[in-house]
Motif scaffolding. Structure first.
Motif, mmCIF file in Angstrom:
data_model
loop_
_atom_site.group_PDB
_atom_site.id
_atom_site.type_symbol
_atom_site.label_atom_id
_atom_site.label_comp_id
_atom_site.label_asym_id
_atom_site.label_seq_id
_atom_site.Cartn_x
_atom_site.Cartn_y
_atom_site.Cartn_z
ATOM 1 N N ASP A 9 0.871 -1.178 0.000
ATOM 2 C CA ASP A 9 0.000 0.000 0.000
ATOM 3 C C ASP A 9 0.904 1.222 0.000
ATOM 4 N N ASN A 10 0.280 2.409 -0.190
ATOM 5 C CA ASN A 10 1.127 3.607 -0.161
ATOM 6 C C ASN A 10 1.084 4.281 1.207
ATOM 7 N N GLY A 11 0.382 3.654 2.133
ATOM 8 C CA GLY A 11 0.368 4.155 3.511
ATOM 9 C C GLY A 11 -0.491 5.393 3.700
ATOM 10 N N THR A 68 6.252 3.814 -8.326
ATOM 11 C CA THR A 68 7.280 4.636 -7.680
ATOM 12 C C THR A 68 6.852 5.099 -6.288
ATOM 13 N N ARG A 69 5.595 5.486 -6.149
ATOM 14 C CA ARG A 69 5.206 6.075 -4.859
ATOM 15 C C ARG A 69 5.104 5.030 -3.740
ATOM 16 N N MET A 70 5.101 3.739 -4.091
ATOM 17 C CA MET A 70 5.081 2.715 -3.037
ATOM 18 C C MET A 70 6.439 2.050 -2.881
ATOM 19 N N ALA A 120 6.514 -8.811 -17.751
ATOM 20 C CA ALA A 120 7.107 -10.075 -17.293
ATOM 21 C C ALA A 120 6.290 -11.299 -17.713
ATOM 22 N N ASP A 121 5.327 -11.108 -18.608
ATOM 23 C CA ASP A 121 4.463 -12.236 -18.998
ATOM 24 C C ASP A 121 5.298 -13.439 -19.455
ATOM 25 N N ASP A 122 6.342 -13.166 -20.246
ATOM 26 C CA ASP A 122 7.138 -14.270 -20.780
ATOM 27 C C ASP A 122 8.285 -14.670 -19.857
HETATM 28 C C1 B12 Z 1 -4.895 0.830 -13.111
HETATM 29 C C2 B12 Z 1 -3.888 1.901 -12.781
HETATM 30 C C3 B12 Z 1 -4.098 2.623 -11.622
HETATM 31 C C4 B12 Z 1 -5.243 2.364 -10.641
HETATM 32 C C5 B12 Z 1 -4.822 1.577 -9.396
HETATM 33 C C6 B12 Z 1 -3.903 0.509 -9.549
HETATM 34 C C7 B12 Z 1 -4.627 -0.814 -9.543
HETATM 35 N N1 B12 Z 1 -5.230 -1.174 -8.473
HETATM 36 O O1 B12 Z 1 -4.594 -1.493 -10.517
HETATM 37 C C8 B12 Z 1 -5.493 3.775 -10.112
HETATM 38 C C9 B12 Z 1 -6.458 4.466 -11.018
HETATM 39 C C10 B12 Z 1 -6.014 3.847 -8.674
HETATM 40 C C11 B12 Z 1 -4.087 4.360 -10.261
HETATM 41 C C12 B12 Z 1 -3.634 5.390 -9.527
HETATM 42 C C13 B12 Z 1 -2.370 5.924 -9.648
HETATM 43 N N2 B12 Z 1 -1.488 5.653 -10.615
HETATM 44 CO CO1 B12 Z 1 -1.739 4.246 -11.887
HETATM 45 N N3 B12 Z 1 -1.946 3.116 -13.295
HETATM 46 C C14 B12 Z 1 -2.782 2.174 -13.616
HETATM 47 C C15 B12 Z 1 -2.468 1.595 -14.996
HETATM 48 C C16 B12 Z 1 -3.334 2.327 -15.993
HETATM 49 C C17 B12 Z 1 -2.651 0.118 -15.181
HETATM 50 C C18 B12 Z 1 -1.889 -0.791 -14.230
HETATM 51 C C19 B12 Z 1 -1.951 -2.185 -14.764
HETATM 52 O O2 B12 Z 1 -2.639 -3.025 -14.228
HETATM 53 N N4 B12 Z 1 -1.248 -2.456 -15.874
HETATM 54 C C20 B12 Z 1 -1.268 -3.738 -16.568
HETATM 55 C C21 B12 Z 1 -0.269 -4.679 -15.917
HETATM 56 C C22 B12 Z 1 -0.296 -6.004 -16.625
HETATM 57 O O3 B12 Z 1 1.004 -4.080 -16.088
HETATM 58 P P1 B12 Z 1 1.999 -3.841 -14.864
HETATM 59 O O4 B12 Z 1 1.269 -3.520 -13.631
HETATM 60 O O5 B12 Z 1 3.060 -2.940 -15.283
HETATM 61 O O6 B12 Z 1 2.606 -5.329 -14.649
HETATM 62 C C23 B12 Z 1 3.462 -5.949 -15.598
HETATM 63 C C24 B12 Z 1 4.952 -5.630 -15.356
HETATM 64 O O7 B12 Z 1 5.186 -4.379 -14.786
HETATM 65 C C25 B12 Z 1 5.431 -6.739 -14.503
HETATM 66 N N5 B12 Z 1 5.285 -6.644 -13.058
HETATM 67 C C26 B12 Z 1 4.568 -5.811 -12.309
HETATM 68 N N6 B12 Z 1 4.708 -6.114 -11.018
HETATM 69 C C27 B12 Z 1 5.514 -7.173 -10.937
HETATM 70 C C28 B12 Z 1 5.989 -7.899 -9.857
HETATM 71 C C29 B12 Z 1 6.836 -8.984 -10.073
HETATM 72 C C30 B12 Z 1 7.301 -9.770 -8.911
HETATM 73 C C31 B12 Z 1 7.215 -9.323 -11.379
HETATM 74 C C32 B12 Z 1 8.109 -10.468 -11.605
HETATM 75 C C33 B12 Z 1 6.750 -8.603 -12.476
HETATM 76 C C34 B12 Z 1 5.896 -7.531 -12.235
HETATM 77 O O8 B12 Z 1 4.676 -7.838 -14.949
HETATM 78 C C35 B12 Z 1 3.367 -7.422 -15.337
HETATM 79 C C36 B12 Z 1 2.981 -8.208 -16.562
HETATM 80 O O9 B12 Z 1 3.785 -7.916 -17.651
HETATM 81 C C37 B12 Z 1 -0.964 1.977 -15.146
HETATM 82 C C38 B12 Z 1 -0.483 2.146 -16.558
HETATM 83 C C39 B12 Z 1 -0.195 0.804 -17.160
HETATM 84 N N7 B12 Z 1 -0.635 0.599 -18.360
HETATM 85 O O10 B12 Z 1 0.364 -0.079 -16.534
HETATM 86 C C40 B12 Z 1 -0.883 3.254 -14.351
HETATM 87 C C41 B12 Z 1 0.395 3.563 -13.552
HETATM 88 C C42 B12 Z 1 0.853 2.297 -12.884
HETATM 89 N N8 B12 Z 1 -0.033 4.519 -12.562
HETATM 90 C C43 B12 Z 1 0.823 5.425 -12.370
HETATM 91 C C44 B12 Z 1 0.648 6.491 -11.451
HETATM 92 C C45 B12 Z 1 1.712 7.563 -11.444
HETATM 93 C C46 B12 Z 1 -0.457 6.537 -10.600
HETATM 94 C C47 B12 Z 1 -0.753 7.600 -9.561
HETATM 95 C C48 B12 Z 1 0.427 8.010 -8.720
HETATM 96 C C49 B12 Z 1 -1.374 8.788 -10.286
HETATM 97 C C50 B12 Z 1 -1.587 9.992 -9.439
HETATM 98 N N9 B12 Z 1 -0.858 11.043 -9.747
HETATM 99 O O11 B12 Z 1 -2.344 9.974 -8.521
HETATM 100 C C51 B12 Z 1 -1.863 6.963 -8.719
HETATM 101 C C52 B12 Z 1 -1.312 6.309 -7.436
HETATM 102 C C53 B12 Z 1 -2.277 5.398 -6.760
HETATM 103 C C54 B12 Z 1 -1.908 4.987 -5.378
HETATM 104 N N10 B12 Z 1 -2.504 3.935 -4.898
HETATM 105 O O12 B12 Z 1 -1.131 5.556 -4.690
HETATM 106 C C55 B12 Z 1 2.062 5.235 -13.208
HETATM 107 C C56 B12 Z 1 3.185 4.647 -12.373
HETATM 108 C C57 B12 Z 1 4.545 5.048 -12.840
HETATM 109 C C58 B12 Z 1 5.551 4.787 -11.794
HETATM 110 N N11 B12 Z 1 6.800 4.782 -12.178
HETATM 111 O O13 B12 Z 1 5.247 4.621 -10.659
HETATM 112 C C59 B12 Z 1 1.543 4.329 -14.331
HETATM 113 C C60 B12 Z 1 2.551 3.401 -14.963
HETATM 114 C C61 B12 Z 1 0.912 5.237 -15.418
HETATM 115 C C62 B12 Z 1 1.760 6.387 -15.871
HETATM 116 N N12 B12 Z 1 1.118 7.463 -16.182
HETATM 117 O O14 B12 Z 1 2.952 6.396 -15.955
HETATM 118 N N13 B12 Z 1 -3.416 3.718 -11.218
#
Ligand code: B12
Ligand code: SF4
Length: 516
Positions: A9-11, A68-70, A120-122
């Motif tokens: 969580d982000n606390g 980044t924020r967590m 990381a899907d693959d």
């Molecule tokens: C949905 C989403 C949200 C949701 C919440 C998250 C949730 N519960 O799903 C909501 C709308 C609440 C949200 C809010 C925010 N979000 Co947001 N969000 C997204 C979004 C659109 C999709 C996330 C997702 O599910 N992606 C699809 C999955 C499959 O991709 P993934 O998470 O990256 O995971 C893949 C890899 O990264 C990897 N991976 C991920 N984790 C792990 C862990 C392990 C162990 C391994 C091996 C691999 C792995 O494998 C996965 C499969 O390939 C992304 C953008 C994006 N397309 O990803 C932005 C994104 C994650 N969010 C971002 C940001 C900045 C925020 C906010 C800070 C925005 C704000 N200013 O308020 C807030 C913070 C929320 C908080 N809790 O504090 C940024 C994060 C960038 C960063 N460097 O941190 C992103 C990338 C978008 C951007 N504009 O750049 N968000």
């Protein structure tokens, strides 16, 4: 092996929705391993808690993903796990950019045994097999034989077994009300918001965003059939539990390919797979009336629009000049005519912002159909063009801001105001958009709509208020309820009247004498 996937969580605020990556990696885990999921938003845990859990549950590998924020919390949790001798793999957008930091190669402490770069899907199945053999490598990158980055195709896409997965921790209905709410209508015993992706990638390259760099500008989609089947699975689960499900299409820009989105929405309608959904769509794509009609007909209720600023100069600065502030009102009206409302996101502290930016923005917001405005600050995330620009210009005041996360705090100085002034703008935006009076106005502006819409906007506003104002304790909720008591009372009264009316209409008319 027994694997724990953990999302911190982000606390500060509590996420209302689980993270897709955990379910995805769980589905992609090779057979023969057990995977358990913990989302810190739903199941708060501290360092001692995770260490205890890992030992008690005999976990062999922990995967941690974080934005980044967590990341500071993620590192602390990783340290606690590694201290009890269990290896940690980290992935996600932050460590993809800052792998050296996670691996302790930048002079700081090491937090992870291995890092998964990018999607990381693959690579996940390979990571699991290496860990099982005790041969984890430091870095896993999705590369082809020639060393070129590989973006996974979303065809085929794994079936996430939503019908059987344990979703207990993600029920938004309080335990005390579950039994009673199950009996209302089709049932409200559970309410879950579930992340579903239909595609990845966005080519627009806004300066502050990590998406174009991370997912690449090549856009990939799942098949319509696989998305429709996933929705049907979710619907069936909700029905079985006498509960409700809503879907967040987490695609960065759900309508990036209009033709494909329309065809998906048509298929959803044809298959009867409509659920209430929310998605992110940029304003320029919502000019299309047919798209808006299909959004509404397929269950779309809320659209998240990254408006960012009402100042074209600001938009140009961050490479988002395709947003046209002069058309925001028309876009929102078009949506509202189909009873679709918008979460409108604004960023303050941009280079052309001056004191008063929040009030100037709110002046416009007040003339739009009611929605959910949200306000943030321009944040240089690692790996973004914005970070590089500010770094080169020597403008970063906290270059490693993530190591000490402070909510709603700038990490660089804007050009035309101070950091404190930018913070004050955000505070002004939230205070004035979520005060009792503003919420009452939003509810009243839907007076010509069925009661459900007014209740919806009230609940949504109260929940969104919690993004900025701490609302995790009981006292905080009481305070908010008291501030909005008149609106709540008014809606409750209208609800009782509507119920009474429908009851009276349902009662048989009194018998009349023959000859009347
Ligand atoms: C949905 C989403 C949200 C949701 C919440 C998250 C949730 N519960 O799903 C909501 C709308 C609440 C949200 C809010 C925010 N979000 Co947001 N969000 C997204 C979004 C659109 C999709 C996330 C997702 O599910 N992606 C699809 C999955 C499959 O991709 P993934 O998470 O990256 O995971 C893949 C890899 O990264 C990897 N991976 C991920 N984790 C792990 C862990 C392990 C162990 C391994 C091996 C691999 C792995 O494998 C996965 C499969 O390939 C992304 C953008 C994006 N397309 O990803 C932005 C994104 C994650 N969010 C971002 C940001 C900045 C925020 C906010 C800070 C925005 C704000 N200013 O308020 C807030 C913070 C929320 C908080 N809790 O504090 C940024 C994060 C960038 C960063 N460097 O941190 C992103 C990338 C978008 C951007 N504009 O750049 N968000
Ligand atoms: S349109 Fe949205 S997802 Fe695409 S680059 Fe811009 S901010 Fe990122």
């Amino acid at each position: 092996m027994k694997i724990l996937l953990y999302n911190p969580d982000n606390g500060v605020t509590r996420n209302f929705m689980p993270h897709l990556w955990m379910f995805l990696l769980q589905s992609l885990t090779p057979p023969g391993h057990e995977v358990v999921l913990i989302d810190g938003n739903a199941q708060p845990m501290d360092e001692a808690g995770i260490a205890r859990y890992v030992l008690e549950q005999k976990i062999d590998l922990v995967g941690i993903g974080a934005m980044t924020r967590m990341i500071a919390k993620a590192y602390r949790m990783a340290d606690a796990v590694r201290a009890v001798g269990v290896p940690v793999v980290m992935g996600g957008p932050h460590v993809t950019e800052m792998a050296d930091e996670a691996l302790g190669r930048d002079g700081g402490p090491r937090h992870a045994d291995a890092v998964a770069l990018g999607e990381a899907d693959d690579t996940w199945p390979r990571i699991v097999e290496d860990a099982a053999r005790g041969e984890l490598k430091d870095i896993y990158a999705p590369l082809d034989a020639a060393g070129k980055e590989l973006k996974p195709s979303l065809k085929p896409y794994p079936v996430i077994p939503w019908d059987t997965i344990d979703l207990h921790q993600f029920n938004l209905v309080p335990k005390s009300a579950k039994h009673w709410l199950q009996k209302i209508g089709e049932g409200w015993g559970t309410f879950r918001i579930v992340p579903v992706e239909s595609g990845r990638g966005c080519p627009y390259g806004c300066e502050f965003c990590t998406v174009t760099g991370f997912f690449g500008d090549s856009i990939r989609f799942r098949t319509n059939e696989s998305v429709v089947n996933e929705l049907l699975l979710l619907k069936a689960r909700a029905r079985k539990e006498r509960g409700q499900i809503a879907v967040f299409f987490i695609d960065d820009n759900f309508a990036i390919n209009l033709k494909r989105t329309k065809s998906l929405l048509r298929d959803i309608i044809a298959a009867g797979a409509q659920v209430n959904w929310v998605a992110q769509i940029s304003a320029n794509l919502l000019r299309d009336q047919e798209l808006v009609d299909l959004i509404s007909a397929s269950g779309g209720k809320w659209v998240f629009i990254g408006m960012e600023s009402i100042d074209p100069a600001n938009l140009k600065d961050v490479n988002k000049g395709f947003n046209k502030p002069e058309e925001y009102a028309a876009v929102l009206e078009r949506l509202a005519q189909r009873n679709v409302y918008a979460i409108t996101s604004f960023i303050f502290g941009m280079d052309n912002d001056t004191v008063g930016a929040a009030e100037r923005t709110l002046e416009q917001v007040r003339t739009w159909p009611p929605g959910l405005p949200i306000f943030g600050l321009l944040t240089p995330l690692p790996g973004t063009p914005l970070y590089k620009r500010l770094d080169v210009a020597g403008r970063l005041t906290r270059p490693k801001h993530w190591q000490e996360f402070i909510p709603f705090a700038m990490a660089h100085t804007p050009l035309k105001m101070t950091i404190d002034e930018a913070h004050a703008e955000v505070n002004y935006g939230w205070s004035h958009a979520y005060g009792g009076e503003a919420i009452a106005q939003a509810v009243d502006s839907l007076d010509d709509q069925p009661l459900g819409y007014r209740v919806n906007i009230l609940i949504a506003r109260l929940c969104f208020r919690g993004i900025y104002f701490p609302m995790l304790g009981r006292f905080a909720w009481w305070k908010v309820i008291s501030e909005n008591r008149q609106t709540i009372f008014k809606l409750a009264k209208q609800g009782v009247e509507a119920w009474w009316d429908s009851r009276s209409r349902a009662e048989p008319a009194p018998a009349t004498s023959a000859g009347d």
